[in-house]
Design a protein around this motif. Structure first.
Motif, PDB file in Angstrom:
ATOM      1  N   PRO A 180      46.877  36.782  80.846  1.00 42.28           N
ATOM      2  CA  PRO A 180      46.527  38.058  81.485  1.00 42.28           C
ATOM      3  C   PRO A 180      45.035  38.248  81.713  1.00 42.28           C
ATOM      4  O   PRO A 180      44.621  39.186  82.384  1.00 42.28           O
ATOM      5  CB  PRO A 180      47.053  39.079  80.475  1.00 42.28           C
ATOM      6  N   GLY A 181      44.204  37.368  81.116  1.00 46.81           N
ATOM      7  CA  GLY A 181      42.767  37.459  81.363  1.00 46.81           C
ATOM      8  C   GLY A 181      42.390  36.858  82.697  1.00 46.81           C
ATOM      9  O   GLY A 181      43.235  36.371  83.453  1.00 46.81           O
ATOM     10  N   HIS A 182      41.097  36.894  83.011  1.00 50.17           N
ATOM     11  CA  HIS A 182      40.587  36.299  84.253  1.00 50.17           C
ATOM     12  C   HIS A 182      41.323  36.836  85.480  1.00 50.17           C
ATOM     13  O   HIS A 182      41.627  36.093  86.416  1.00 50.17           O
ATOM     14  CB  HIS A 182      40.706  34.775  84.208  1.00 50.17           C
ATOM     15  N   GLY A 241      48.401  30.053  81.643  1.00 49.31           N
ATOM     16  CA  GLY A 241      47.063  30.543  81.283  1.00 49.31           C
ATOM     17  C   GLY A 241      46.994  30.984  79.834  1.00 49.31           C
ATOM     18  O   GLY A 241      47.364  30.262  78.918  1.00 49.31           O
ATOM     19  N   GLY A 242      46.498  32.211  79.623  1.00 44.11           N
ATOM     20  CA  GLY A 242      46.394  32.754  78.277  1.00 44.11           C
ATOM     21  C   GLY A 242      45.051  32.584  77.613  1.00 44.11           C
ATOM     22  O   GLY A 242      44.882  32.960  76.446  1.00 44.11           O
ATOM     23  N   ASP A 243      44.056  32.069  78.330  1.00 43.14           N
ATOM     24  CA  ASP A 243      42.759  31.801  77.698  1.00 43.14           C
ATOM     25  C   ASP A 243      41.818  32.998  77.797  1.00 43.14           C
ATOM     26  O   ASP A 243      41.909  33.810  78.713  1.00 43.14           O
ATOM     27  CB  ASP A 243      42.102  30.579  78.340  1.00 43.14           C
ATOM     28  N   GLU A 244      40.927  33.086  76.831  1.00 49.89           N
ATOM     29  CA  GLU A 244      39.768  33.992  76.852  1.00 49.89           C
ATOM     30  C   GLU A 244      40.140  35.431  77.205  1.00 49.89           C
ATOM     31  O   GLU A 244      39.478  36.073  78.022  1.00 49.89           O
ATOM     32  CB  GLU A 244      38.712  33.447  77.825  1.00 49.89           C
ATOM     33  N   VAL A 245      41.196  35.930  76.592  1.00 50.23           N
ATOM     34  CA  VAL A 245      41.595  37.317  76.824  1.00 50.23           C
ATOM     35  C   VAL A 245      40.748  38.221  75.930  1.00 50.23           C
ATOM     36  O   VAL A 245      40.807  38.122  74.703  1.00 50.23           O
ATOM     37  CB  VAL A 245      43.094  37.521  76.534  1.00 50.23           C
ATOM     38  N   VAL A 246      39.966  39.083  76.558  1.00 50.11           N
ATOM     39  CA  VAL A 246      39.123  40.041  75.837  1.00 50.11           C
ATOM     40  C   VAL A 246      39.885  41.359  75.767  1.00 50.11           C
ATOM     41  O   VAL A 246      40.155  41.994  76.793  1.00 50.11           O
ATOM     42  CB  VAL A 246      37.760  40.223  76.535  1.00 50.11           C
ATOM     43  N   THR A 247      40.231  41.791  74.568  1.00 45.16           N
ATOM     44  CA  THR A 247      41.124  42.949  74.422  1.00 45.16           C
ATOM     45  C   THR A 247      40.399  44.287  74.536  1.00 45.16           C
ATOM     46  O   THR A 247      41.051  45.328  74.662  1.00 45.16           O
ATOM     47  CB  THR A 247      41.845  42.905  73.076  1.00 45.16           C
ATOM     48  N   TRP A 293      47.106  27.906  77.245  1.00 40.79           N
ATOM     49  CA  TRP A 293      45.827  27.513  76.661  1.00 40.79           C
ATOM     50  C   TRP A 293      45.865  27.767  75.151  1.00 40.79           C
ATOM     51  O   TRP A 293      46.647  28.574  74.642  1.00 40.79           O
ATOM     52  CB  TRP A 293      44.677  28.268  77.307  1.00 40.79           C
ATOM     53  N   ILE A 294      44.997  27.115  74.428  1.00 45.44           N
ATOM     54  CA  ILE A 294      45.005  27.102  72.968  1.00 45.44           C
ATOM     55  C   ILE A 294      44.811  28.492  72.368  1.00 45.44           C
ATOM     56  O   ILE A 294      45.271  28.757  71.249  1.00 45.44           O
ATOM     57  CB  ILE A 294      43.913  26.130  72.442  1.00 45.44           C
ATOM     58  N   GLU A 295      44.185  29.419  73.095  1.00 50.53           N
ATOM     59  CA  GLU A 295      43.960  30.746  72.546  1.00 50.53           C
ATOM     60  C   GLU A 295      45.258  31.454  72.165  1.00 50.53           C
ATOM     61  O   GLU A 295      45.283  32.264  71.231  1.00 50.53           O
ATOM     62  CB  GLU A 295      43.173  31.609  73.547  1.00 50.53           C
TER      63      GLU A 295
END
Length: 450
Positions: A180-182, A241-247, A293-295
């Motif tokens: 959901p990021g980017h 995806g799933g990377d670098e999601v800033v909440t 992604w690993i996050e």
């Protein structure tokens, strides 16, 4: 072709056990190539057409100009018998066409290079915060307003052409729906798709603007896109995806915060888990395996399908944690295989030697059972500072070094021995494939040889 010796290679026979085999995860790519001492005929046996393609690539690499005779072609070291198979089933490249739009011709030329190096996956990172260049007919404003311009979009014919070009060369195309990021560019077309956080301290960093998973409208759009990707891309994998999601942006959106309170949730990683598992279910319903992604793994998301694959860019310790937990993994170690680094600020250039020496599972790091869960690796070319004009220079010949690491056994790892082989191959790619592959050491390319 005629050879400098009296012999003429007049026949190449190809026998394939399963001519209808599907190109996908786990496809058998092994082959045997035999050329007798008199070089009058060559034979190829393979389990699938994709192994046969690799055999013909190898045959083409054995043929070169006869520098001793001064003319004609030759195959040295006859007789030749090569029994070959890749170490890893997943050997790929991530191409990012969102930070800079890449022309179809550039993508196709890169696919040609993948095939020349026996790489079998193009991971197409189509969308990101900066642009949404994929045409979605049911939601025209996604690309109409989310792309850099309406002219810089990929329509259904473009996608079909890329997929067909790749399939003919034994290359799978895996699309990435980075959420959901980017997701800032999604909101340019439909502003109610993304979280609203105007007071967020880093609101100017568009990479930190996520989708709003609490709105059913978001899921209407996601469902349409998932169905479209399933139809356009025949591969059995979709990257979610799933990377670098800033909440923090979620936390500052009053509607999202109210939804969380109604759920009785206080940890926004729960919202990430809700998004990931719901989207994963949509993808699985289309008969596809999900890559994350690993996050997502690091966040401890519960309820993931056991066949989920994690792509690891943060380092090998994370890779080992994934396989220890029983999941399959793809290595994209940013310290070695992010080929844009050196152009991008914040990460260092990786030499071809670093790319070549990046062993995914050194002895003693994982058990044999866990090692089988490492299905391969990908180099990545993020495109913040990459466009049609410099793709080749950033990829080649370092991607050739990655390709050998992913194909060859672990003990084929001598950098000194690899140097002349990779230098020669770089010249071959320039001469035969039109790829602007640079040098790896002092020397020159004699165009008469190739």
């Amino acid at each position: 072709p005629a050879f400098a010796s009296p012999s003429v290679l007049s026949t190449v026979s190809v026998a394939v056990a399963d001519a209808t085999a599907k190109l996908g995860a786990g496809t058998n790519e092994s082959y045997t190539l035999s050329i007798p001492a008199d070089a009058t005929a060559a034979s190829v046996t393979a389990a699938t057409p994709y192994g046969a393609l690799h055999a013909l690539t190898t045959l083409s690499q054995l043929v070169d100009r006869d520098a001793v005779a001064g003319s004609g072609l030759r195959i040295a070291g006859l007789p030749v018998v090569i029994d070959d198979a890749p170490r890893y089933e997943h050997r790929g490249l991530l191409m990012d066409s969102a930070r800079h739009y890449l022309n179809i011709s550039t993508i196709m030329r890169t696919i040609d290079g993948l095939a020349q190096n026996k790489l079998n996956v193009l991971h197409w990172h189509i969308t990101d915060a900066e642009s949404f260049p994929l045409e979605v007919p049911g939601f025209p404003a996604l690309a109409g307003s989310g792309a850099y311009t309406p002219l810089l979009v990929y329509n259904a014919d473009d996608v079909a052409a890329v997929v067909a070009h790749a399939a003919a060369r034994g290359v799978r195309v895996i699309p990435e729906l980075d959420t959901p990021g980017h997701s800032y560019a999604w909101g340019l077309g439909y502003d109610n798709l993304t979280a609203s956080c105007p007071t967020y301290r880093y609101v100017s960093n568009i990479n930190n603007i996520p989708l709003d998973p609490t709105a059913e409208w978001t899921w209407t759009v996601l469902q349409a896109i998932v169905q479209q990707l399933a139809q356009q891309f025949p591969d059995d994998v979709v990257h979610a995806g799933g990377d670098e999601v800033v909440t923090e942006c979620w936390e500052l959106d009053p509607d999202i915060a109210a939804w969380m309170r109604n759920k009785g949730w206080t940890d926004y990683t729960q919202l990430l888990g809700y998004h990931v598992t719901r989207l994963g279910g949509m993808i699985a319903a289309q008969g596809k395996t999900v890559v994350q992604w690993i996050e997502v793994f690091d966040a401890g998301v519960k309820g993931l399908a056991k066949d989920t694959v994690f792509q690891v860019w943060k380092g090998k310790d994370e890779l080992y944690s994934v396989v220890e937990a029983g999941y399959r993994a793809i290595l994209s170690d940013s310290d070695a295989w992010y080929l844009n680094c050196g152009m991008n600020p914040g990460c260092a250039y990786s030499s071809w030697q670093t790319c070549y020496s990046n062993e995914p599972t050194p002895p003693g790091t994982v058990t044999p059972a866990q090692e089988k869960l490492v299905i391969g690796g990908e180099a990545a070319l993020w495109s913040e500072f990459t466009n049609d004009g410099n793709v080749d220079q950033q990829l080649w010949p370092r991607l050739s070094a990655v390709a050998e690491r992913l194909w060859s056994p672990r003990d084929v790892a001598n950098v000194t021995a690899a140097e002349p082989r990779l230098a020669y191959h770089s010249c071959r790619m320039q001469a035969r494939g039109g790829l602007d592959s640079g040098p790896i050491a002092p020397g020159f390319c004699d165009v008469r040889v190739f």
